[in-house]
Design an enzyme around this catalytic site. Structure first.
Site, PDB file in Angstrom:
ATOM      1  N   GLU A 185     -77.780  37.927  65.543  1.00  0.00           N
ATOM      2  CA  GLU A 185     -77.485  38.793  66.893  1.00  0.00           C
ATOM      3  C   GLU A 185     -76.002  39.403  66.543  1.00  0.00           C
ATOM      4  O   GLU A 185     -75.069  38.794  65.863  1.00  0.00           O
ATOM      5  CB  GLU A 185     -77.480  38.158  67.949  1.00  0.00           C
ATOM      6  N   LYS A 200     -83.640  23.950  71.737  1.00  0.00           N
ATOM      7  CA  LYS A 200     -84.769  23.524  71.004  1.00  0.00           C
ATOM      8  C   LYS A 200     -84.822  21.873  71.105  1.00  0.00           C
ATOM      9  O   LYS A 200     -85.713  21.219  71.190  1.00  0.00           O
ATOM     10  CB  LYS A 200     -85.031  23.973  69.737  1.00  0.00           C
TER      11      LYS A 200
HETATM   12  N1  HSE Z   1     -81.624  32.928  66.738  1.00  0.00           N
HETATM   13  C1  HSE Z   1     -82.686  31.931  66.326  1.00  0.00           C
HETATM   14  C2  HSE Z   1     -82.488  31.611  64.862  1.00  0.00           C
HETATM   15  C3  HSE Z   1     -84.168  32.558  66.669  1.00  0.00           C
HETATM   16  O1  HSE Z   1     -81.729  32.163  64.415  1.00  0.00           O
HETATM   17  O2  HSE Z   1     -83.238  30.792  64.688  1.00  0.00           O
HETATM   18  C4  HSE Z   1     -84.597  32.538  68.113  1.00  0.00           C
HETATM   19  O3  HSE Z   1     -84.525  31.136  68.471  1.00  0.00           O
END
Ligand code: HSE
Length: 408
Positions: A185, A200
Site C-alpha cells: 500500500e 492473521k
Molecule cells: N497486504 C497483505 C499482504 C494482503 O501483503 O499480504 C492483505 O492481508
C-alpha cells in the site's frame, strides 16, 4: 440465492466478477435456482462499469430487502463493517467476510450474533486470501488437536525479504519496488510493522487452539530493522530471513508472536518466495501439513469469499458453526520469549578481536559469521530464552548489539 456485496474494491469487484461469470455453475453446485449479486454498496457511483446498475449508497435497502440471503462484506476496517454485519444478521441474513481486522477484533460478538439469529457467519478469506487455511483447520483437521502453526502470512514483506536476499536490494529499495508493483500500500505500515500478520496470527490461534485471541495479545515485530547485512550474513550461513507468524499450545497456554526469523534453507517455509504465503500446521495425528499459494489479490481472495457464500446455501442459510471458537480467556497467553533457544546476533565493537573473544566466553561457543575484517561481529549462539541471551550479551564488554533474530 441473492447476494449483497459491501465494498467494491479489489476483492469486492472480484466477487461480483466471479458470480457474474459463473453464477449458473455455482447455482448447480449449491442446489439453488440461481446465484446473483443484487446490490453493491459503495461510496462511489461506479459509473460506466458493469457494477453501475446495482450500486446503492444506503445499507437500509439491503437490511430491509427480504430477498437478500447473504451479505458479503469486503469494506475493510472495523466500522461501519461491524455495525452493518451485526444488523444484517439481526435481519436474518448470512454474513461472509474477508476482513481480517473485523474477525480478529470482533469475531466473538459476530459469532454470537450468528448463533442468536440462526444464520451462518463465514470468514475463510480473512487469513491468507485464497489459500483454504481456515477451511482445512475446521474441516479436514477437525480430527486433530492442533499443536502449532507457523507461517508466512504477509505477501508484501515476503516480497521485500526475497528481493533483499536474492537481489541484494536494500530494505528501502525493495519496499519502493513493492509499492511500484502494487503489492504494498502507499502507507505500508500495517504490512512492514507486522500488524497485518498479527491479525492473521490472532485468527489462526483462535481457530487452532479454541478460544478467542486478540491481535494486541500477539507480540509483534516487523521487518523495518532488518538490514541487507543481516540477510547476507544469514544467507551465506544457509539461512533465509522470513517474517513468521507462529503459535503453539502447551499446558493450556498459548505462545504466539509475529517476528522476523532465520530459517534453515532446508526448512520447507524458506523456499516460499515473493508474494506467496504459506502456513505449516502440526497436529497430533497429522504431523505435517503445508498450505501455500497467493495470500492476497483480487481473484484468489474472491475465490475463498465465493466458496463461503456457496457454503451458506449448502447450510440452508442456517447457523452451522463452520468456523467458530469459544470466548476469550484472560491469562491464556504464555511468554513466547522463553521458547526461543537459538539466535543470530549482529553488533559492533571498536576492538573486534578482543570483543569476539569475550562474546565466545559469554556464550561458551558461537558460530561466527563475520570474517573479523569489519567492525561488525555477527554470530549464531544458543541461549535459554531472550533474558538469558540479553544477560550474556551484557556481559560481553565492548560489544554493542544491533540485530537479534531468532533462529527457528
Ligand atoms: N497486504 C497483505 C499482504 C494482503 O501483503 O499480504 C492483505 O492481508
Amino acid at each position: 440465492m441473492k447476494i449483497a456485496v459491501l465494498g467494491c474494491g479489489t476483492v469486492g469487484s472480484g466477487v461480483v466478477d466471479l458470480i457474474d461469470e459463473l453464477g449458473s455453475v455455482y447455482a448447480k453446485r449449491c442446489s439453488q435456482k440461481s446465484v446473483e449479486v443484487k446490490y453493491i454498496l459503495d461510496l462511489r457511483d461506479l459509473k460506466d462499469t458493469p457494477y453501475e446498475t446495482r450500486v446503492i449508497h444506503d445499507i437500509e435497502s439491503i437490511i430491509n430487502d427480504g430477498e437478500i440471503d447473504v451479505v458479503a462484506e469486503m469494506m475493510g476496517g472495523t466500522e461501519p463493517a461491524f455495525t452493518f454485519c451485526m444488523r444484517a444478521m439481526a435481519a436474518g441474513k448470512c454474513v461472509v467476510t474477508s476482513n481480517k481486522q473485523l474477525v480478529a477484533e470482533k469475531g466473538e460478538a459476530l459469532m454470537a450474533q450468528a448463533e442468536k439469529n440462526d444464520v451462518a457467519f463465514m470468514f475463510g478469506a480473512s487469513v491468507c486470501g485464497g489459500i483454504p487455511v481456515l477451511r482445512n483447520i475446521f474441516s479436514c483437521l477437525s480430527s486433530n488437536k492442533t499443536e502449532s502453526f507457523s507461517g508466512i502470512l504477509n505477501g508484501t514483506t515476503n516480497y521485500i525479504l526475497t528481493k533483499m536476499t536474492e537481489e541484494k536490494s536494500s530494505f528501502e529499495a525493495a519496499l519502493s519496488d513493492a509499492q511500484k508493483k502494487g503489492f504494498a500500500e502507499k502507507d505500508p505500515t500495517d504490512d512492514i510493522e507486522g500488524f497485518d500478520a498479527a491479525r492473521k496470527t490472532a485468527i489462526l490461534c483462535s481457530a487452532c487452539f479454541g478460544s478467542h485471541v486478540y491481535p494486541d495479545e500477539i507480540k509483534t515485530k516487523g521487518i523495518t530493522e532488518i538490514t541487507l547485512e543481516d540477510v547476507t550474513y544469514l544467507k551465506n550461513a544457509g539461512f533465509a530471513v522470513k517474517l513468521i507468524g507462529r503459535g503453539s499450545v502447551k499446558d493450556g497456554r498459548i505462545y504466539a508472536c509475529v517476528a522476523p526469523a532465520a530459517l534453515s534453507e532446508k526448512d520447507i517455509l524458506s523456499g516460499v518466495r515473493g508474494v506467496l504465503n504459506a502456513v505449516f500446521i502440526k497436529g497430533n495425528a497429522m504431523p505435517e501439513l503445508m498450505l501455500s499459494g497467493p495470500g492476497a489479490g483480487k481473484l484468489p481472495t474472491a475465490s475463498d469469499v465465493v466458496a463461503d457464500i456457496l457454503e451458506c446455501a449448502r447450510l440452508k442459510f442456517k447457523n452451522e458453526p463452520v468456523y467458530s471458537w469459544s470466548e476469550h480467556r484472560d491469562g491464556i497467553m504464555g511468554d513466547v520469549d522463553l521458547s526461543e533457544k537459538r539466535f543470530y546476533v549482529r553488533g559492533f565493537s571498536n576492538d573486534t578481536e578482543k570483543t569476539t573473544a569475550r562474546v565466545r566466553e559469554a556464550f561458551g561457543g558461537i558460530k561466527l559469521l563475520s570474517d573479523g575484517g569489519a567492525k561488525d561481529i555477527a554470530f549464531i549462539c544458543e541461549a535459554d530464552g531472550r533474558s538469558v541471551l540479553n544477560d550474556r550479551l551484557d556481559s560481553a564488554d565492548g560489544f554493542v548489539p544491533v540485530s537479534v533474530i531468532p533462529v527457528l
